[in-house]
Motif scaffolding. Structure first.
Motif, mmCIF file in Angstrom:
data_model
loop_
_atom_site.group_PDB
_atom_site.id
_atom_site.type_symbol
_atom_site.label_atom_id
_atom_site.label_comp_id
_atom_site.label_asym_id
_atom_site.label_seq_id
_atom_site.Cartn_x
_atom_site.Cartn_y
_atom_site.Cartn_z
ATOM 1 N N PRO A 150 15.278 -1.114 -9.243
ATOM 2 C CA PRO A 150 14.043 -0.969 -8.464
ATOM 3 C C PRO A 150 12.877 -0.414 -9.296
ATOM 4 O O PRO A 150 13.043 0.530 -10.069
ATOM 5 N N ILE A 151 11.732 -1.047 -9.135
ATOM 6 C CA ILE A 151 10.486 -0.560 -9.735
ATOM 7 C C ILE A 151 10.027 0.666 -8.950
ATOM 8 O O ILE A 151 10.059 0.681 -7.724
ATOM 9 N N LYS A 152 9.610 1.695 -9.640
ATOM 10 C CA LYS A 152 8.996 2.835 -8.946
ATOM 11 C C LYS A 152 7.516 2.510 -8.757
ATOM 12 O O LYS A 152 6.785 2.266 -9.725
ATOM 13 N N PHE A 153 7.088 2.509 -7.521
ATOM 14 C CA PHE A 153 5.739 2.066 -7.153
ATOM 15 C C PHE A 153 5.003 3.198 -6.473
ATOM 16 O O PHE A 153 5.294 3.566 -5.340
ATOM 17 N N TYR A 154 4.041 3.783 -7.171
ATOM 18 C CA TYR A 154 3.201 4.845 -6.621
ATOM 19 C C TYR A 154 2.054 4.175 -5.865
ATOM 20 O O TYR A 154 1.253 3.447 -6.451
ATOM 21 N N THR A 155 1.976 4.434 -4.581
ATOM 22 C CA THR A 155 1.090 3.657 -3.734
ATOM 23 C C THR A 155 0.411 4.533 -2.690
ATOM 24 O O THR A 155 0.658 5.745 -2.607
ATOM 25 N N GLY A 156 -0.440 3.904 -1.910
ATOM 26 C CA GLY A 156 -1.146 4.593 -0.835
ATOM 27 C C GLY A 156 -1.756 3.562 0.092
ATOM 28 O O GLY A 156 -1.523 2.356 -0.058
ATOM 29 N N ASP A 157 -2.531 4.030 1.029
ATOM 30 C CA ASP A 157 -3.116 3.165 2.037
ATOM 31 C C ASP A 157 -4.470 2.654 1.556
ATOM 32 O O ASP A 157 -5.492 3.326 1.714
ATOM 33 N N SER A 158 -4.478 1.463 0.957
ATOM 34 C CA SER A 158 -5.728 0.886 0.468
ATOM 35 C C SER A 158 -5.522 -0.595 0.175
ATOM 36 O O SER A 158 -4.401 -1.035 -0.088
#
Length: 205
Positions: free
Chosen positions: A5-13
């Motif tokens: 699994p890729i670690k994906f740092y994300t948010g609401d945008s």
């Protein structure tokens, strides 16, 4: 080969949505790490060590020696080059790739920033500045007209041809936010049809 699994740092945008789209399209396993912008988590030291710009999205790929990529356009290109076995999202043909690059950079340097500035002056500025709101709204409408003109001339289903590319992943989330803002999109008939073409795909269901 099993893909970790890729670690994906994300948010609401809309910027993060670009990456959600390509991850889903390519069926890449990933672990989402949601950053709370209201707590400024993207500015904390631990994250800035990963992404010096203190913005999301960022990815860490354990399948390629923990490669770190930040900036959404760079992430789109990375995933297309590393994981698109069909080679359609970012074509090798120089003319096709150039067209993808042009519209990807147009979104990165024009559509996204102008929309972002408009939202800032509408919703986050400490005082109302009519000039700023008008400036960025006018520019956003101009950019929609640019896209409308291109699609009317090209006659293609998507922005860089009749196949979905990373340029579409970049642009489509921002068009959706224009609708959410209440902009009248009916005058941009080719843009509306472009959205319908994409939304008919299983990816957008």
């Amino acid at each position: 080969m099993t893909i970790q699994p890729i670690k994906f740092y994300t948010g609401d945008s809309p910027t993060a949505m670009k990456i959600h789209l390509i991850l889903a399209h390519l069926d890449i396993p990933h672990e989402d790490v949601l950053l709370d912008v209201h707590k400024n988590e993207q500015k904390e030291d631990w994250y800035v060590k990963i992404c010096p710009n203190g913005r999301f999205p960022t990815i860490v790929d354990p399948n390629h020696n923990d490669t770190v990529v930040w900036e959404s356009g760079a992430i789109l290109m990375y995933f297309a080059e590393q994981y698109d076995t069909q080679g359609t999202l970012y074509p090798k043909d120089i003319q096709k790739r150039n067209l993808v690059n042009v519209w990807l950079m147009w979104q990165m340097s024009e559509l996204g920033p102008m929309y972002g500035q408009l939202v800032h002056f509408l919703m986050a500025a400490p005082e109302a500045i009519d000039y700023a709101v008008k400036r960025y709204l006018d520019e956003l409408l101009r950019l929609l007209s640019v896209l409308e003109l291109h699609l009317s001339r090209s006659g293609t289903k998507y922005v860089a041809g009749d196949e979905l590319t990373i340029a579409d992943f970049a642009i489509l989330p921002w068009l959706a936010t224009c609708e959410l803002m209440g902009l009248d999109m009916s005058k941009y008939s080719h843009v509306v049809q472009y959205q319908k073409n994409a939304h008919a795909l299983p990816l957008f269901q």
